[in-house]
Design a protein around this motif. Structure first.
Motif, PDB file in Angstrom:
ATOM      1  N   GLN A  63       0.850  -1.196   0.000  1.00 30.74           N
ATOM      2  CA  GLN A  63       0.000   0.000   0.000  1.00 30.74           C
ATOM      3  C   GLN A  63       0.884   1.244   0.000  1.00 30.74           C
ATOM      4  OE1 GLN A  63      -3.826   0.282   2.146  1.00 30.74           O
ATOM      5  NE2 GLN A  63      -2.780   1.799   3.422  1.00 30.74           N
ATOM      6  N   LEU A  64       0.462   2.222  -0.753  1.00 34.71           N
ATOM      7  CA  LEU A  64       1.076   3.551  -0.708  1.00 34.71           C
ATOM      8  C   LEU A  64       0.073   4.490  -0.040  1.00 34.71           C
ATOM      9  CD1 LEU A  64       3.222   5.696  -1.558  1.00 34.71           C
ATOM     10  CD2 LEU A  64       1.925   5.943  -3.694  1.00 34.71           C
ATOM     11  N   THR A  65       0.518   5.150   1.029  1.00 32.08           N
ATOM     12  CA  THR A  65      -0.323   6.145   1.700  1.00 32.08           C
ATOM     13  C   THR A  65       0.324   7.520   1.527  1.00 32.08           C
ATOM     14  OG1 THR A  65      -0.986   4.525   3.366  1.00 32.08           O
ATOM     15  CG2 THR A  65      -1.378   6.845   3.884  1.00 32.08           C
ATOM     16  N   LYS A  66      -0.421   8.418   0.929  1.00 29.57           N
ATOM     17  CA  LYS A  66       0.087   9.776   0.716  1.00 29.57           C
ATOM     18  C   LYS A  66      -0.459  10.698   1.803  1.00 29.57           C
ATOM     19  CE  LYS A  66       0.260   9.331  -4.351  1.00 29.57           C
ATOM     20  NZ  LYS A  66      -0.219   9.891  -5.637  1.00 29.57           N
ATOM     21  N   HIS A  67       0.436  11.397   2.446  1.00 32.68           N
ATOM     22  CA  HIS A  67       0.033  12.415   3.418  1.00 32.68           C
ATOM     23  C   HIS A  67       1.128  13.467   3.473  1.00 32.68           C
ATOM     24  CE1 HIS A  67       2.778  11.365   6.796  1.00 32.68           C
ATOM     25  NE2 HIS A  67       2.714  10.143   6.291  1.00 32.68           N
ATOM     26  N   ASN A  68       0.826  14.600   4.071  1.00 26.93           N
ATOM     27  CA  ASN A  68       1.833  15.648   4.214  1.00 26.93           C
ATOM     28  C   ASN A  68       2.550  15.514   5.554  1.00 26.93           C
ATOM     29  OD1 ASN A  68       1.256  16.798   1.726  1.00 26.93           O
ATOM     30  ND2 ASN A  68      -0.345  18.118   2.591  1.00 26.93           N
ATOM     31  N   GLY A  69       3.820  15.902   5.558  1.00 22.64           N
ATOM     32  CA  GLY A  69       4.600  15.840   6.789  1.00 22.64           C
ATOM     33  C   GLY A  69       5.857  16.670   6.650  1.00 22.64           C
ATOM     34  N   PHE A  70       6.663  16.674   7.710  1.00 27.06           N
ATOM     35  CA  PHE A  70       7.839  17.538   7.740  1.00 27.06           C
ATOM     36  C   PHE A  70       9.128  16.750   7.479  1.00 27.06           C
ATOM     37  CE2 PHE A  70       4.636  19.827  10.147  1.00 27.06           C
ATOM     38  CZ  PHE A  70       4.728  21.083   9.571  1.00 27.06           C
ATOM     39  N   ILE A  71       9.921  17.288   6.557  1.00 25.68           N
ATOM     40  CA  ILE A  71      11.248  16.767   6.248  1.00 25.68           C
ATOM     41  C   ILE A  71      12.207  17.952   6.243  1.00 25.68           C
ATOM     42  CG2 ILE A  71      12.710  15.652   4.511  1.00 25.68           C
ATOM     43  CD1 ILE A  71      10.730  13.733   5.683  1.00 25.68           C
ATOM     44  N   ASN A  72      13.275  17.828   7.016  1.00 25.78           N
ATOM     45  CA  ASN A  72      14.271  18.902   7.083  1.00 25.78           C
ATOM     46  C   ASN A  72      13.632  20.249   7.429  1.00 25.78           C
ATOM     47  OD1 ASN A  72      15.933  16.837   6.109  1.00 25.78           O
ATOM     48  ND2 ASN A  72      15.707  17.515   3.995  1.00 25.78           N
ATOM     49  N   GLY A  73      12.587  20.221   8.253  1.00 26.53           N
ATOM     50  CA  GLY A  73      11.917  21.444   8.686  1.00 26.53           C
ATOM     51  C   GLY A  73      10.966  22.034   7.669  1.00 26.53           C
ATOM     52  N   GLN A  74      10.741  21.350   6.554  1.00 27.55           N
ATOM     53  CA  GLN A  74       9.861  21.846   5.502  1.00 27.55           C
ATOM     54  C   GLN A  74       8.686  20.894   5.305  1.00 27.55           C
ATOM     55  OE1 GLN A  74      10.451  24.820   3.864  1.00 27.55           O
ATOM     56  NE2 GLN A  74      12.174  25.039   5.286  1.00 27.55           N
ATOM     57  N   LEU A  75       7.509  21.478   5.064  1.00 30.87           N
ATOM     58  CA  LEU A  75       6.333  20.658   4.788  1.00 30.87           C
ATOM     59  C   LEU A  75       6.458  20.045   3.400  1.00 30.87           C
ATOM     60  CD1 LEU A  75       3.619  19.794   6.000  1.00 30.87           C
ATOM     61  CD2 LEU A  75       2.581  21.748   4.825  1.00 30.87           C
TER      62      LEU A  75
END
Length: 342
Positions: A63-75
């Protein structure tokens, strides 16, 4: 081999794959989604279950679940690769994995930042996927998450948590993001999601200033952790252990084929780590299930204190960045994925 994005009519096949491929140990555990895989699809983000078949035989799923999150302090848009299960007869066949990754890339448009989680003690899978000469995407270790399950018998009511009103949700969301933006894989929360979920949203305030937040999330209506079977010695020892667990306020083992009666303390963020033990105490006293579960990064400064104080069952998971469609930079920063959505 034929891959397709699974539809509601494939629910029974997906459940079959989840439950035929238990995490092996002294207790065979499965994470399943009874009664219907699709009953609460998209509970956080957008989910794309994929089914693989060959010669009218089920081969596996992911399954691939797409959501937004933080990487290196960036959304960033994130892609969480999960629920990978391969039927026994097709295990360790690299072509199955390669074909599955090709399907995801060609048909589901994964974002540049993809990640996955693998049980820390699943050394076979980790060794296979960490190799870079298999033709599979590169897996970059990001850190380890401890998921802690604590008996709610240990709770003490301290009157710290307060139910937040809908008018206070924006404050909760902004506080959560301020506390977690510096951690890799921390998810984006939204007022809309809090309202639509209908879940209890808690805040801890000092002089009206928000100092901690959490969401109590019982997922058992659509997602369960289940004891599928016990090996012979544990069938004998389970009543003795559960008697001991009751006396010592530890997590009792569920009956065979029964789900662990748990709720997640999700989106748990604190301004001052010194408040953590008291807030967990109070959360346990307010929880309506037998077990309260939450994730803590292995590198978290309070992890040992939490384990010493609450004596939880602990389940360790390795998090990896996956170079599925690109090769993004993953600086070594502490991680804070949400255990309730893994």
């Amino acid at each position: 081999m034929h891959f397709q994005t699974a539809l509601p009519e494939h629910s029974s096949l997906l459940l079959q794959l989840l439950e035929e491929n238990a995490m092996q140990g002294t207790i065979d555990m499965v994470m399943t989604r009874r009664p219907d895989y699709f009953s609460n699809l998209h509970y956080f983000g957008t989910e794309y279950p994929v089914l693989a078949e060959e010669h009218n035989r089920v081969v596996g799923m992911c399954q691939l679940t797409k959501h937004n999150g933080f990487i290196n302090g960036q959304l960033q848009p994130l892609g969480y690769l999960n629920s990978l299960r391969v039927s026994h007869h097709y295990r360790n066949r690299i072509r199955v994995l390669r074909s599955g990754f090709d399907y995801l890339k060609q048909h589901l448009s994964p974002p540049p930042y993809c990640y996955t989680s693998i049980a820390s003690d699943n050394l076979t899978a980790r060794k296979l996927l960490e190799k870079e000469n298999t033709g599979l995407p590169r897996y970059s270790p990001l850190g380890e998450l401890s998921t802690l399950a604590i008996s709610t018998q240990r709770g003490r009511y301290l009157g710290l948590w307060q139910n937040q009103t809908v008018e206070q949700y924006q404050d909760v969301v902004e506080f959560y993001h301020r506390q977690t933006i510096g951690y890799q894989l921390s998810p984006q929360l939204s007022v809309e999601w809090l309202i639509n979920s209908g879940l209890p949203v808690w805040g801890y305030r000092v002089n009206a200033e928000l100092r901690a937040c959490a969401v109590l999330w019982n997922q058992q209506a659509f997602k369960q952790v289940m004891a599928l079977d016990y090996h012979s010695i544990w069938r004998t020892l389970k009543p003795i252990y559960n008697g001991y667990a009751g006396l010592m306020k530890r997590v009792a083992l569920p009956a065979k084929q029964q789900a662990l009666d748990q709720s997640f303390l999700a989106f748990f963020a604190i301004a001052d780590h010194q408040d953590m033990l008291s807030l967990i105490d109070d959360a346990l006293s307010r929880c309506t299930t037998n077990v309260l579960t939450f994730g803590v990064a292995y590198s978290h400064p309070m992890l040992n204190a939490v384990i010493k104080r609450f004596r939880p069952l602990s389940y360790k998971t390795c998090l990896y960045g996956v170079d599925l469609v690109s090769s993004p930079v993953w600086p070594q920063q502490a991680i804070a994925p949400e255990a309730a959505i893994l």
